[in-house]
Each structure stands twice: as structure tokens, then as C-alpha cells.
Design a protein around this motif. Sequence first.
Motif, PDB file in Angstrom:
ATOM      1  N   LEU A   1      12.501  -2.833   2.839  1.00 52.16           N
ATOM      2  CA  LEU A   1      11.293  -2.015   2.574  1.00 52.16           C
ATOM      3  C   LEU A   1      11.899  -0.597   1.958  1.00 52.16           C
ATOM      4  CD1 LEU A   1       9.183  -2.967   5.522  1.00 52.16           C
ATOM      5  CD2 LEU A   1       9.022  -3.838   3.317  1.00 52.16           C
ATOM      6  N   THR A   2      11.136  -0.334   1.013  1.00 49.74           N
ATOM      7  CA  THR A   2      11.542   1.510   0.414  1.00 49.74           C
ATOM      8  C   THR A   2      10.116   1.871   0.088  1.00 49.74           C
ATOM      9  OG1 THR A   2      12.626   2.494  -1.210  1.00 49.74           O
ATOM     10  CG2 THR A   2      11.797   0.353  -1.763  1.00 49.74           C
ATOM     11  N   LEU A   3      10.276   3.259   0.402  1.00 50.77           N
ATOM     12  CA  LEU A   3       9.076   4.274  -0.034  1.00 50.77           C
ATOM     13  C   LEU A   3       8.853   4.604  -1.307  1.00 50.77           C
ATOM     14  CD1 LEU A   3       9.036   6.665   3.192  1.00 50.77           C
ATOM     15  CD2 LEU A   3       7.111   4.705   2.524  1.00 50.77           C
ATOM     16  N   GLU A   4      10.096   4.092  -2.232  1.00 52.21           N
ATOM     17  CA  GLU A   4      10.099   4.301  -3.805  1.00 52.21           C
ATOM     18  C   GLU A   4       8.942   3.357  -4.624  1.00 52.21           C
ATOM     19  OE1 GLU A   4      13.978   4.463  -5.528  1.00 52.21           O
ATOM     20  OE2 GLU A   4      14.610   4.570  -3.902  1.00 52.21           O
ATOM     21  N   ASN A   5       8.444   4.081  -5.328  1.00 49.18           N
ATOM     22  CA  ASN A   5       7.324   3.296  -6.201  1.00 49.18           C
ATOM     23  C   ASN A   5       7.718   2.244  -7.281  1.00 49.18           C
ATOM     24  OD1 ASN A   5       7.234   4.693  -8.823  1.00 49.18           O
ATOM     25  ND2 ASN A   5       6.795   6.638  -7.573  1.00 49.18           N
ATOM     26  N   MET A   6       6.880   1.436  -7.636  1.00 44.42           N
ATOM     27  CA  MET A   6       6.973   0.492  -8.532  1.00 44.42           C
ATOM     28  C   MET A   6       7.425   0.954 -10.003  1.00 44.42           C
ATOM     29  SD  MET A   6       6.752  -2.500  -7.111  1.00 44.42           S
ATOM     30  CE  MET A   6       5.824  -3.571  -8.382  1.00 44.42           C
ATOM     31  N   LYS A   7       6.707   1.922 -10.298  1.00 46.85           N
ATOM     32  CA  LYS A   7       6.925   2.562 -11.551  1.00 46.85           C
ATOM     33  C   LYS A   7       8.399   3.047 -11.671  1.00 46.85           C
ATOM     34  CE  LYS A   7       5.450   6.229 -14.828  1.00 46.85           C
ATOM     35  NZ  LYS A   7       4.450   7.125 -15.143  1.00 46.85           N
TER      36      LYS A   7
ATOM     37  N   SER B   1       0.900  -1.220  -0.090  1.00 48.33           N
ATOM     38  CA  SER B   1       0.084   0.179   0.145  1.00 48.33           C
ATOM     39  C   SER B   1       0.803   1.082   0.141  1.00 48.33           C
ATOM     40  CB  SER B   1      -0.906  -0.062   0.947  1.00 48.33           C
ATOM     41  OG  SER B   1      -0.093  -0.082   2.247  1.00 48.33           O
ATOM     42  N   ASP B   2       1.836   1.173   1.039  1.00 46.03           N
ATOM     43  CA  ASP B   2       2.577   2.504   0.853  1.00 46.03           C
ATOM     44  C   ASP B   2       4.084   2.371   0.656  1.00 46.03           C
ATOM     45  OD1 ASP B   2       0.375   4.236   1.860  1.00 46.03           O
ATOM     46  OD2 ASP B   2       0.453   3.322   3.977  1.00 46.03           O
ATOM     47  N   TYR B   3       4.551   1.296   0.460  1.00 44.04           N
ATOM     48  CA  TYR B   3       6.090   0.874   0.166  1.00 44.04           C
ATOM     49  C   TYR B   3       5.967  -0.224  -0.816  1.00 44.04           C
ATOM     50  CZ  TYR B   3       4.957  -2.372   4.204  1.00 44.04           C
ATOM     51  OH  TYR B   3       4.527  -3.044   4.668  1.00 44.04           O
ATOM     52  N   VAL B   4       7.442  -0.271  -1.283  1.00 43.12           N
ATOM     53  CA  VAL B   4       7.830  -1.775  -1.965  1.00 43.12           C
ATOM     54  C   VAL B   4       8.692  -2.634  -1.144  1.00 43.12           C
ATOM     55  CG1 VAL B   4       9.010  -2.541  -4.154  1.00 43.12           C
ATOM     56  CG2 VAL B   4       7.540  -0.720  -4.057  1.00 43.12           C
ATOM     57  N   ARG B   5       8.324  -4.004  -1.027  1.00 45.33           N
ATOM     58  CA  ARG B   5       9.304  -4.769  -0.702  1.00 45.33           C
ATOM     59  C   ARG B   5      10.138  -5.473  -1.547  1.00 45.33           C
ATOM     60  NH1 ARG B   5       6.321  -9.040   2.967  1.00 45.33           N
ATOM     61  NH2 ARG B   5       5.612  -9.897   0.919  1.00 45.33           N
TER      62      ARG B   5
END
Length: 235
Positions: free
Chosen positions: A171-177, A158-162
Amino acid sequence: MLNCMIIDDEPLAVRLLGDYVAKTEGLTLSGQFTNPIEGLQSLASTKVDLLFLDIQMPELTGIQFAKIIKGKYPVIFTTAYEEYALQGYDLDVVDYLLKPISLERFQQAIAKAQQRTQPAHNNNAAVASPATNHIFVKSGYQTQRIAYDDILYLEGLSDYVRIQTRQGAILTLENMKDLVNVLPEQLFMRVHRSYIVALDKINYIENNRIVIDEKHIPISASYQEQFWNFVGKER
């Protein structure tokens, strides 16, 4: 042929880099500036494939300059201060050259730039060649270096990428795109809105699900054609 622009407030540094460009096959000089504002303005009317940016400049620093252009042009930072290296990695620059810069070190940086820009200049290239073998991502208060070979898959939450690696999850807050654009396409593929997989880590595929290290990852309908085309070529 890479069209290079040099932006450095030190005239001697500009002259040295210009001399290195002239001595290096595959490079041409499209502009050189000691005023970063003038250099920024010239980008609108000048063909540029590679920027050499000094970091400490009056009016506009190299870091600020790189943030303004937002990755539109590959950048090689040139500076006398190594403490800026981490910021350079965060901005995904091609390389970071410490002054005084030798011709040998300059040409090593050019080799990286040529690898990174090759797909844009060769429409027949099947896949992009990665300029490095790792990625840097922000995780908490740290910027972590993760080797491509250690990555199993990435999962958007929801708010981060694993980022699942051989050693565990990051875990990072950077987005998938943004991540799928940075990762080399011959090594990684997005197969679902929430998943990017390391292609060489796939154990098997069953019923449109990829299994990596006992993790079952769905292939969504919008990505199935791309994925199965890849599988067909690999047979």
C-alpha cells in the motif's frame, strides 16, 4: 546529443565532469556553475537535457534544487556522501555517482540517461526503454523497491494505491497519475480510472474485463480503444 549542465560548488569536480563530458560521445556541455542559484536561473534560457547536481552545496542543496525543478530535467547526483542515495531514488534521479567518480562509472550513468531520454529525442520510437527494472514507492515509514516483473496490477482506492505483486499487496499513498507516468509504458497500461495492469501478466480477456491471477479488472470506455489497439498489435 544530450546537452549537459554541471552544477557543483567544487571547481575541481566541475572540471573533472566537464572533461568526462568532452570524452563521451553523444554529450555536449551547455553550462557549468559553482553557484547553484546561478545554475537554476540559467535554466530559463539554456537548452538542457541532463543535469549533474552536487548534493552538498551552500545556499541551495542538490536535493532542494531537484525538488524545485520537479522532474523537468533528468538529474544525476554527484556527491561524496552515500547516505543521500535513498533521497535520490525518491526523487527519481537517473543515477547517483559517488566521488571520486571514474570515467567508467560516469559512462554507465550516461547510458542510463540516454535510455531514459531516448523517447524525447526520437519521435519514431515505438515505446520507451526503462532506465531501470524496478520502482521505489513509499509505504508506511519505508521506501520499498519493487521489481517491475513482480507487479501484477495496481488498484487505486480512496486514499491510497494497492500494488499487487507476486508476493502480496503493498500500500502506498502515491497517486495513480504519478505512478502511471513513472512505470514504463511498454510494460504497464492504465485500463480504468482505478487500475493499471502489467501487460505481460494478463491471463485472458473476456467481455471487456482483464483477468490477472483470478482478479477481474474492468476496461473502462475511455481506455478501450488504446487497450484493444495494443492487443491487435500483439496478435
